[in-house]
Design an enzyme around this catalytic site. Sequence first.
Site, PDB file in Angstrom:
ATOM      1  N   ASP A  65       4.672   7.554  10.914  1.00 57.71           N
ATOM      2  CA  ASP A  65       4.374   8.496   9.825  1.00 57.71           C
ATOM      3  C   ASP A  65       3.049   9.198  10.058  1.00 57.71           C
ATOM      4  O   ASP A  65       2.889  10.370   9.690  1.00 57.71           O
ATOM      5  CB  ASP A  65       4.371   7.767   8.472  1.00 57.71           C
ATOM      6  CG  ASP A  65       5.743   7.757   7.836  1.00 57.71           C
ATOM      7  OD1 ASP A  65       6.411   8.808   7.837  1.00 57.71           O
ATOM      8  OD2 ASP A  65       6.159   6.701   7.337  1.00 57.71           O
ATOM      9  N   GLU A  96       5.009  12.685   4.363  1.00 56.90           N
ATOM     10  CA  GLU A  96       4.735  11.777   5.499  1.00 56.90           C
ATOM     11  C   GLU A  96       3.382  11.090   5.301  1.00 56.90           C
ATOM     12  O   GLU A  96       3.215   9.908   5.622  1.00 56.90           O
ATOM     13  CB  GLU A  96       4.730  12.530   6.834  1.00 56.90           C
ATOM     14  CG  GLU A  96       5.985  13.320   7.159  1.00 56.90           C
ATOM     15  CD  GLU A  96       7.249  12.496   7.287  1.00 56.90           C
ATOM     16  OE1 GLU A  96       7.230  11.292   6.987  1.00 56.90           O
ATOM     17  OE2 GLU A  96       8.279  13.077   7.669  1.00 56.90           O
ATOM     18  N   HIS A  99       3.938   8.419   2.789  1.00 55.05           N
ATOM     19  CA  HIS A  99       4.574   7.255   3.414  1.00 55.05           C
ATOM     20  C   HIS A  99       3.534   6.417   4.162  1.00 55.05           C
ATOM     21  O   HIS A  99       3.497   5.196   4.032  1.00 55.05           O
ATOM     22  CB  HIS A  99       5.651   7.687   4.425  1.00 55.05           C
ATOM     23  CG  HIS A  99       6.751   8.491   3.824  1.00 55.05           C
ATOM     24  ND1 HIS A  99       7.659   9.200   4.592  1.00 55.05           N
ATOM     25  CD2 HIS A  99       7.109   8.721   2.531  1.00 55.05           C
ATOM     26  CE1 HIS A  99       8.519   9.805   3.800  1.00 55.05           C
ATOM     27  NE2 HIS A  99       8.208   9.543   2.549  1.00 55.05           N
ATOM     28  N   TYR A 103       2.168   2.103   3.273  1.00 57.36           N
ATOM     29  CA  TYR A 103       2.126   0.849   4.047  1.00 57.36           C
ATOM     30  C   TYR A 103       0.784   0.161   3.887  1.00 57.36           C
ATOM     31  O   TYR A 103       0.712  -1.071   3.847  1.00 57.36           O
ATOM     32  CB  TYR A 103       2.437   1.126   5.525  1.00 57.36           C
ATOM     33  CG  TYR A 103       3.822   1.697   5.728  1.00 57.36           C
ATOM     34  CD1 TYR A 103       4.947   0.938   5.426  1.00 57.36           C
ATOM     35  CD2 TYR A 103       4.017   2.992   6.191  1.00 57.36           C
ATOM     36  CE1 TYR A 103       6.223   1.448   5.573  1.00 57.36           C
ATOM     37  CE2 TYR A 103       5.285   3.520   6.348  1.00 57.36           C
ATOM     38  CZ  TYR A 103       6.380   2.747   6.036  1.00 57.36           C
ATOM     39  OH  TYR A 103       7.642   3.251   6.183  1.00 57.36           O
ATOM     40  N   GLU A 165      12.629  10.753  12.924  1.00 54.89           N
ATOM     41  CA  GLU A 165      13.059  10.592  11.525  1.00 54.89           C
ATOM     42  C   GLU A 165      14.297   9.723  11.373  1.00 54.89           C
ATOM     43  O   GLU A 165      14.402   8.928  10.450  1.00 54.89           O
ATOM     44  CB  GLU A 165      13.394  11.968  10.915  1.00 54.89           C
ATOM     45  CG  GLU A 165      12.252  12.959  10.841  1.00 54.89           C
ATOM     46  CD  GLU A 165      11.316  12.693   9.683  1.00 54.89           C
ATOM     47  OE1 GLU A 165      11.601  11.805   8.867  1.00 54.89           O
ATOM     48  OE2 GLU A 165      10.290  13.377   9.606  1.00 54.89           O
ATOM     49  N   GLU A 199      13.281  10.117   4.481  1.00 50.61           N
ATOM     50  CA  GLU A 199      13.527  10.332   5.920  1.00 50.61           C
ATOM     51  C   GLU A 199      14.949  10.829   6.157  1.00 50.61           C
ATOM     52  O   GLU A 199      15.193  11.601   7.088  1.00 50.61           O
ATOM     53  CB  GLU A 199      13.276   9.060   6.741  1.00 50.61           C
ATOM     54  CG  GLU A 199      11.921   8.380   6.557  1.00 50.61           C
ATOM     55  CD  GLU A 199      10.705   9.248   6.809  1.00 50.61           C
ATOM     56  OE1 GLU A 199      10.828  10.469   6.972  1.00 50.61           O
ATOM     57  OE2 GLU A 199       9.597   8.691   6.830  1.00 50.61           O
ATOM     58  N   HIS A 202      14.862  14.468   5.593  1.00 54.52           N
ATOM     59  CA  HIS A 202      14.049  15.113   6.635  1.00 54.52           C
ATOM     60  C   HIS A 202      14.868  15.278   7.920  1.00 54.52           C
ATOM     61  O   HIS A 202      14.879  16.350   8.533  1.00 54.52           O
ATOM     62  CB  HIS A 202      12.803  14.279   6.968  1.00 54.52           C
ATOM     63  CG  HIS A 202      11.835  14.137   5.829  1.00 54.52           C
ATOM     64  ND1 HIS A 202      10.681  13.394   5.922  1.00 54.52           N
ATOM     65  CD2 HIS A 202      11.855  14.652   4.568  1.00 54.52           C
ATOM     66  CE1 HIS A 202      10.020  13.460   4.777  1.00 54.52           C
ATOM     67  NE2 HIS A 202      10.716  14.205   3.937  1.00 54.52           N
TER      68      HIS A 202
HETATM   69 FE   LIG Z   1       7.863   9.470   6.733  1.00 53.18          FE
HETATM   70 FE   LIG Z   2      10.048  12.106   7.575  1.00 51.96          FE
END
Ligand SMILES: [Fe+2]
Ligand SMILES: [Fe+2]
Length: 334
Positions: A65, A96, A99, A103, A165, A199, A202
């Site tokens: 990401d 992104e 994302h 984490y 992706e 994703e 995407h």
């Molecule tokens: Fe992502």
């Molecule tokens: Fe993505």
Amino acid sequence: MSRKAINWNELTKDSVAMRFWNQNVQQLWFPEDYNPANDKATWDLMDSNQKDVYKKALIKLTHLDTEQFGQGMPLLVLHTKNQHIASVFSYMQMMEAVHAKSYSNIFQSLITDSQEERDLYAWQESNQNLQGIAEIVVGMYHKLFDPKPSKKDLYLAMVASVFLESFLFYSGFFYPLYLAGNGKMINSAEIIWAIIRDESIHGVLVGLEAQNVYEELTYKEKQEVDVEVYELLNELYTHEAEFTKEVYEQVSLVDEVMEFVRYNANKALSNLGRPVFFENVKVNPIILNGIDTETKNHDFFSAKGNGYIRSTNLVSIGDSDFARLEALLGRSVV
Ligand SMILES: [Fe+2]
Ligand SMILES: [Fe+2]
């Protein structure tokens, strides 16, 4: 040549860009909407091998990401002539970054020792497979630093993006999906499901745009990329196989993860309008339920109530949406 301001009012609501804009907006979420700290008690009961796999799966996802918001999407935006599609890509770039941050929120909830976190990041920076995958993909993105890249380079950068992706993420997604399917780490899995929802759209949109660029290639260029796409797939697959063996052997899941890797390689190729490459792929049904983005709002894992979804109007793109999109475009998109 005069330069044109974007005008969304010239689109119909059924246009591809408008549909993908609306879908992206409906899926908007932020890491702060979720509370992975609720998984800490489960985390503390997991053994050291399970924790190691989980952390390494998530650091791989963080890394991909990071490359996608920092390199891949901005360069694609720069070279996407259709302003509306470029606009949707910009939105995707922001997600992104969301994302990648999510984490860190999970790590912050689970890893209480800062040295342990430093060790994980040091492992990511020194791991040959993770670095190798990033070098290959980012190398293809960086061809787009040229102000006027060839159509072939643009196509191949989009192929690399679709592979990231729709294919490369999934050896990372496997373990959180596997644990959630067994009732573990459900709060963190809600973040993973939100990411998978993103994703999946995407990969479809970049794949559609790649197919448009492909149509503009000469016959000779088409012949060349028809070979290069599979060379790229093979290189990345080799790294995926090594990464999977290195990480998942300690929990005896290598074969299952590789089935999932092959399943998603086929999915990526489908997004590019290409036939499946790996035959007879059999994925664990628990994992397939985990990636079925339509089930997640129906309390499939009895997780509802533990998490919180910001949007009150969440409609996941599912098979029926793809069917409508296919009817609209007159060709297969998945
Ligand atoms: Fe992502
Ligand atoms: Fe993505």
